[in-house]
Design a protein around this motif. Structure first.
Motif, short mmCIF file in Angstrom:
data_model
loop_
_atom_site.label_atom_id
_atom_site.label_comp_id
_atom_site.label_asym_id
_atom_site.label_seq_id
_atom_site.Cartn_x
_atom_site.Cartn_y
_atom_site.Cartn_z
N GLU A 411 0.82 -1.22 0.00
CA GLU A 411 0.00 0.00 0.00
C GLU A 411 0.85 1.26 0.00
OE1 GLU A 411 -1.21 0.34 4.64
OE2 GLU A 411 -1.41 -1.61 3.69
N ASP A 412 2.13 1.13 0.39
CA ASP A 412 3.02 2.28 0.43
C ASP A 412 3.89 2.40 -0.82
OD1 ASP A 412 2.14 2.93 2.99
OD2 ASP A 412 3.61 1.63 3.95
N VAL A 413 3.74 1.45 -1.77
CA VAL A 413 4.57 1.44 -2.97
C VAL A 413 3.97 2.32 -4.04
CG1 VAL A 413 5.50 0.02 -4.83
CG2 VAL A 413 5.49 -0.85 -2.49
N GLU A 414 4.81 3.17 -4.63
CA GLU A 414 4.39 4.00 -5.76
C GLU A 414 4.77 3.33 -7.08
OE1 GLU A 414 6.11 8.09 -7.26
OE2 GLU A 414 4.69 8.44 -5.61
N THR A 415 6.04 2.96 -7.21
CA THR A 415 6.48 2.30 -8.44
C THR A 415 7.53 1.23 -8.12
OG1 THR A 415 8.24 3.93 -8.82
CG2 THR A 415 6.12 4.32 -9.92
N ILE A 416 7.56 0.21 -8.98
CA ILE A 416 8.63 -0.80 -8.96
C ILE A 416 9.30 -0.76 -10.32
CG2 ILE A 416 9.20 -3.25 -8.75
CD1 ILE A 416 6.76 -3.60 -7.03
N THR A 417 10.59 -0.48 -10.34
CA THR A 417 11.32 -0.35 -11.59
C THR A 417 12.31 -1.49 -11.75
OG1 THR A 417 11.16 2.07 -11.42
CG2 THR A 417 12.78 1.18 -12.97
N PHE A 418 12.23 -2.20 -12.89
CA PHE A 418 13.16 -3.28 -13.21
C PHE A 418 14.33 -2.73 -14.01
CE2 PHE A 418 9.51 -5.73 -12.11
CZ PHE A 418 9.96 -6.99 -11.76
N ASP A 419 15.52 -3.14 -13.67
CA ASP A 419 16.71 -2.80 -14.45
C ASP A 419 17.41 -4.10 -14.80
OD1 ASP A 419 19.00 -1.92 -15.60
OD2 ASP A 419 19.74 -0.77 -13.88
N ARG A 420 17.31 -4.50 -16.08
CA ARG A 420 17.87 -5.79 -16.50
C ARG A 420 19.35 -5.67 -16.90
NH1 ARG A 420 13.73 -9.04 -20.31
NH2 ARG A 420 15.27 -10.65 -19.79
N GLN A 421 19.90 -4.47 -16.81
CA GLN A 421 21.32 -4.24 -17.08
C GLN A 421 21.71 -4.63 -18.50
OE1 GLN A 421 23.58 -6.28 -14.06
NE2 GLN A 421 22.82 -4.97 -12.42
N GLN A 422 20.74 -4.66 -19.40
CA GLN A 422 21.05 -5.08 -20.78
C GLN A 422 21.98 -4.09 -21.46
OE1 GLN A 422 20.48 -7.89 -21.99
NE2 GLN A 422 19.01 -8.74 -20.54
N LYS A 423 21.84 -2.82 -21.03
CA LYS A 423 22.70 -1.80 -21.67
C LYS A 423 24.15 -1.96 -21.24
CE LYS A 423 18.95 1.58 -22.04
NZ LYS A 423 18.49 2.93 -21.65
N LYS A 424 24.35 -2.55 -20.08
CA LYS A 424 25.70 -2.68 -19.56
C LYS A 424 26.39 -3.93 -20.10
CE LYS A 424 24.27 -0.47 -15.24
NZ LYS A 424 24.14 -0.62 -13.78
N SER A 425 25.62 -4.97 -20.28
CA SER A 425 26.23 -6.23 -20.71
C SER A 425 25.19 -7.10 -21.38
CB SER A 425 26.83 -6.96 -19.51
OG SER A 425 27.26 -8.25 -19.88
N SER A 426 25.58 -7.70 -22.49
CA SER A 426 24.66 -8.59 -23.20
C SER A 426 24.58 -9.95 -22.53
CB SER A 426 25.12 -8.76 -24.66
OG SER A 426 26.43 -9.30 -24.70
N VAL A 427 25.47 -10.20 -21.57
CA VAL A 427 25.47 -11.51 -20.89
C VAL A 427 25.19 -11.34 -19.40
CG1 VAL A 427 27.01 -12.63 -22.54
CG2 VAL A 427 27.99 -11.36 -20.62
#
Length: 476
Positions: A411-427
């Motif tokens: 109830e206190d959460v506004e947003t959940i953001t995923f960062d898959r780090q694809q820009k940093k590394s393809s693996v």
């Protein structure tokens, strides 16, 4: 401080004096109005609902003390408790002396204190007070009714006094939490038993203070549970439950927890066949500069106290007002005079019921629908800063264990953001999530295994379609 002001107001047919003064003592500092009436005195805080009343018939002595540029009025009851009011002027003494003599039947005694500022002297237990003297003159005193516990740190020759905290004090107001005293390592005879081996002064002083502390009556003990293993604070505690609080007594330090401080309880498993029981607190426990917002204890899946599959029977001493106090809660019958269950079950059920307040039952959060990619556990591996741990995803709450322990309600959460780090590394073999709350706080959970991504993303998508306390979570 501002000068005290007096005026005349009607008070139940009599004339009364009022003064603009501060409440004194261990949790003093708040300014308010002190009214002197025929039935006694009443002080009302200016910026809160806090009030203090003393009946005239209860006053045993009245004392007048110089405090810096102003003066303090102390009213001491026959049970050795006292209340203090700060900020009077010298010119107020005459009127106050007349009031104390005529209405309270107690002459106003003028006390003189040592004001050299020395931090070395001697302690004397005088009635219900612990008095600190310098060169045989009183420097300050502590009312033992305000002391919750006296702990002895024998290796360092120290005594630590934990101070009782009022329930309605403002969070903006300073309050004395504890005091620590060093008592030199000198030998002294035990006056009660001269045949006993010599004891150190710190031992004798600790025994003297403890003897005068107001201990709970034996019939106020609901149940005592021994050897509760805690990860936070890290120790094994014996926990005694009373009607309105519980005490955690450990090998090195103790805590007193009021039931009103308990917000929620979370019960979750780990991979070592143990259950974690997390008690969320507000306000937190405090030991020196360390704050404990959660009590994290752990229990084995199979309690060694169970014999041949039979669960242990526990005997409880329920308070007289038990039925009236808890009748509104559907889970009231989970706590009985005779209970059968594991140590964990009794622990959780007692904390849950006794911490429930009128209209606000304490919630117990357990495993929900979410499971990691193998379908076994309700958590994924993650890290917060340099600390590795487990991020539990329950039906209404996020919980991170072990350090730091973090609880975030949906109830206190506004947003959940995923960062898959694809820009940093393809693996990249891991991803991060950032949970931003409606109050602006944000928590990042890093190095979550890549194989958990699809499972978590789908779960959050399903959850975000619902509302929690009228709010929705957004997934980015």
């Amino acid at each position: 401080g501002a000068k005290s002001r007096s005026c005349v107001l009607p008070f139940k047919g009599d004339m009364s004096e009022t003064y603009d003064v501060k409440i004194g003592g261990k949790d003093g500092g708040a300014r308010g109005t002190l009214k002197l009436g025929a039935e006694g005195v009443k002080w009302q805080a200016r910026e809160s609902e806090r009030s203090v009343s003393v009946k005239a018939a209860d006053v045993n002595t009245a004392e007048w003390v110089s405090i810096g540029k102003h003066f303090q009025l102390r009213l001491r009851s026959s049970d050795n408790t006292d209340v203090r009011f700060d900020g009077f002027d010298k010119s107020d003494q005459k009127k106050l002396a007349e009031y104390c003599q005529n209405t309270l039947s107690a002459g106003l005694q003028v006390l003189k204190y040592d004001v050299q500022g020395k931090n070395g002297g001697e302690f004397v237990v005088d009635g219900g007070n612990l008095v600190f003297k310098v060169d045989h003159k009183q420097s300050f005193d502590i009312n033992l009714a305000d002391v919750a516990k006296a702990s002895l740190n024998a290796p360092k020759d120290e005594i630590v006094l934990e101070i009782v905290q009022p329930e309605n004090i403002s969070k903006k107001q300073d309050s004395l939490l504890e005091m620590k005293f060093y008592i030199p390592n000198t030998e002294a005879l035990d006056e009660e038993d001269p045949e006993e081996p010599q004891k150190k002064s710190v031992d004798l002083m600790h025994a003297e203070i403890t003897k005068h502390l107001s201990e709970e009556m034996e019939n106020d003990v609901v149940i005592k549970l021994e050897e509760i293993r805690c990860r936070t604070p890290k120790a094994t505690f014996d926990i005694t439950f009373y009607s309105h609080h519980f005490k955690m007594v450990g090998p090195s330090f103790d805590f007193t927890v009021k039931y009103k401080a308990v917000k929620d309880i979370l019960v979750v498993p780990n991979q070592n066949h143990h259950n974690f029981v997390v008690i969320e607190l507000d306000p937190p426990l405090r030991k020196g500069n360390t704050m404990y917002h959660h009590i994290v204890s752990h229990f084995p899946e199979y309690d060694e106290r169970d014999i041949d599959g039979e669960r242990e029977t526990w005997q409880l001493n329920l308070p007289e007002d038990f039925d009236d106090r808890f009748d509104e809660f559907k889970f009231k019958d989970t706590v009985k005079e005779k209970m059968r269950g594991t140590l964990e079950e009794v622990f959780v059920q007692v904390v849950r019921l006794f911490s429930s307040q009128p209209g606000h039952p304490t919630r117990v959060h357990r495993n929900g629908k979410f499971r990691e990619h193998l379908g076994e556990y309700p958590f994924v591996k993650a890290s917060v800063g340099p600390n590795n741990g487990s991020l539990y995803i329950l039906d209404r709450v996020f919980l991170f264990l072990e350090k730091p322990s973090i609880v975030i309600r949906f109830e206190d959460v506004e947003t959940i953001t995923f960062d898959r780090q694809q820009k940093k590394s393809s693996v990249a073999n891991s991803f991060d999530i950032k949970i931003k709350q409606t109050d602006g706080k944000a928590n990042e959970f890093n190095l979550i295994p890549k194989k958990e991504f699809e499972n978590m993303a789908q779960f959050f998508k399903d959850v975000s379609s619902g509302k929690f306390e009228g709010k929705k979570m957004k997934i980015a």
